[in-house]
Write an enzyme that holds these catalytic residues in place. Structure first.
Site, PDB file in Angstrom:
ATOM      1  CG  HIS A  77      -1.869  -1.179   1.222  1.00 52.94           C
ATOM      2  ND1 HIS A  77      -1.484  -2.432   1.659  1.00 52.94           N
ATOM      3  CD2 HIS A  77      -3.172  -1.288   0.850  1.00 52.94           C
ATOM      4  CE1 HIS A  77      -2.518  -3.267   1.554  1.00 52.94           C
ATOM      5  NE2 HIS A  77      -3.543  -2.594   1.070  1.00 52.94           N
ATOM      6  CD  GLU A 258      -7.454  -4.714  -1.764  1.00 49.95           C
ATOM      7  OE1 GLU A 258      -6.900  -3.648  -1.488  1.00 49.95           O
ATOM      8  OE2 GLU A 258      -8.053  -5.400  -0.913  1.00 49.95           O
TER       9      GLU A 258
END
Length: 304
Positions: A77, A258
């Site tokens: 991230h 995802e």
């Protein structure tokens, strides 16, 4: 605990013969707020308790089915890879990985101990199978990896097994297709099964399920679609892998993409290569955790 892991690893190296094998796949969301709830002692609060209760069985199962190595598929991230460099697939090959500072200091979790030789073997094998991997010798791991570890292992002083981090770009388009990820899982299985050491390996797919963090649809959760995804992941992953990106975005939100990472873990299971169907050891679904649907699944490869 670290000494015990190293001792078991050394014994396997020194005396035993045989090949590594994938014993199970584990699927879990990796919501950052879950990590914050753990770190700040909020797991028994009314909002959080039902979600954490769904992983109590998983922790007991893990104690009885502890692997030597977890191959953990997650996405970074913007901790290691910002918009200047974004590898599509990257494998961590270091001996250890420090928890990342994601803006509030590193999470109070143990260092992750890697398996450099198995990671290097997987990289060699998978690249020779025509998948381009980025090899990362220095890597800090963020909540994408550490939250699933907490959910499956609790909060030990040391993680009880070795871990190979495997990053997938699902942040910046273009992202890999579900079909590409499913085929990559098959290549990873072949790589692991060709490693000359009798290691028990689990492969984890993390991230998702439905959620959107920005724009007019921020806060979107599609529980019906999520549960259909779980059904299809169990029963017909090859057909599921053909689902186009636009359906993930339309039905599960911009961050629902995802879920292609789950297809890597599913593609590594024995039935995909003609073996027996996996056993569903546990299935759990909960909404919401922060602004995300939490899905969880444990699939066991039958002993042969």
């Amino acid at each position: 605990m670290a000494e015990a892991v190293e001792h078991a690893h050394s014994e396997a190296q020194a005396g035993a013969t045989g090949q590594a094998r994938i014993t199970a796949s584990v699927f879990s969301s990796h919501v950052p707020a879950i990590g914050a709830a753990i770190d700040h002692g909020k797991t028994t609060e009314p909002y959080w308790a039902p979600m954490f209760q769904g992983f109590e069985y998983s922790k007991e199962w893990m104690r009885e089915n502890l692997p030597d190595v977890v191959f953990l598929v997650y996405n970074d991230h913007a901790t290691n890879f910002d918009l200047s460099v974004i590898p599509t697939f990257a494998i961590g090959t270091a001996a250890e990985f420090e928890p990342a500072d994601e803006g509030y200091g590193p999470r109070p979790v143990p260092k992750v101990k890697g398996h450099p030789r198995l990671a290097a073997h997987i990289a060699q094998s998978v690249i020779q199978q025509d998948f381009d991997l980025t090899i990362v010798n220095e890597l800090k791991v963020d909540h994408g990896l550490t939250v699933p570890m907490n959910l499956m292992f609790g909060s030990p002083a040391e993680w009880p097994c070795l871990v190979i981090p495997f990053h997938v770009n699902v942040v910046q388009y273009p992202v890999p297709s579900g079909a590409r990820c499913f085929a990559l899982g098959q290549a990873i299985r072949r790589a692991i099964e060709s490693y000359d050491e009798p290691l028990k390996v689990q492969i984890w797919g993390t991230g998702g399920m439905s959620h959107q963090l920005q724009g007019p649809r921020a806060g979107l959760i599609n529980a019906e679609w999520d549960n259909r995804f779980l059904d299809r992941l169990i029963a017909d992953p090859k057909e599921l892998s053909a689902m186009p990106h636009i359906e993930y975005v339309r039905e599960a939100g911009s961050e629902g993409i995802e879920l292609v990472m789950w297809l890597i873990a599913r593609g590594a299971m024995a039935d995909v290569a003609g073996g027996p169907a996996p056993r569903v050891a546990h299935r759990f679904f909960h909404v919401p955790a922060s602004n995300t649907a939490v899905g969880h699944l444990i699939l066991e490869n039958p002993q042969t």
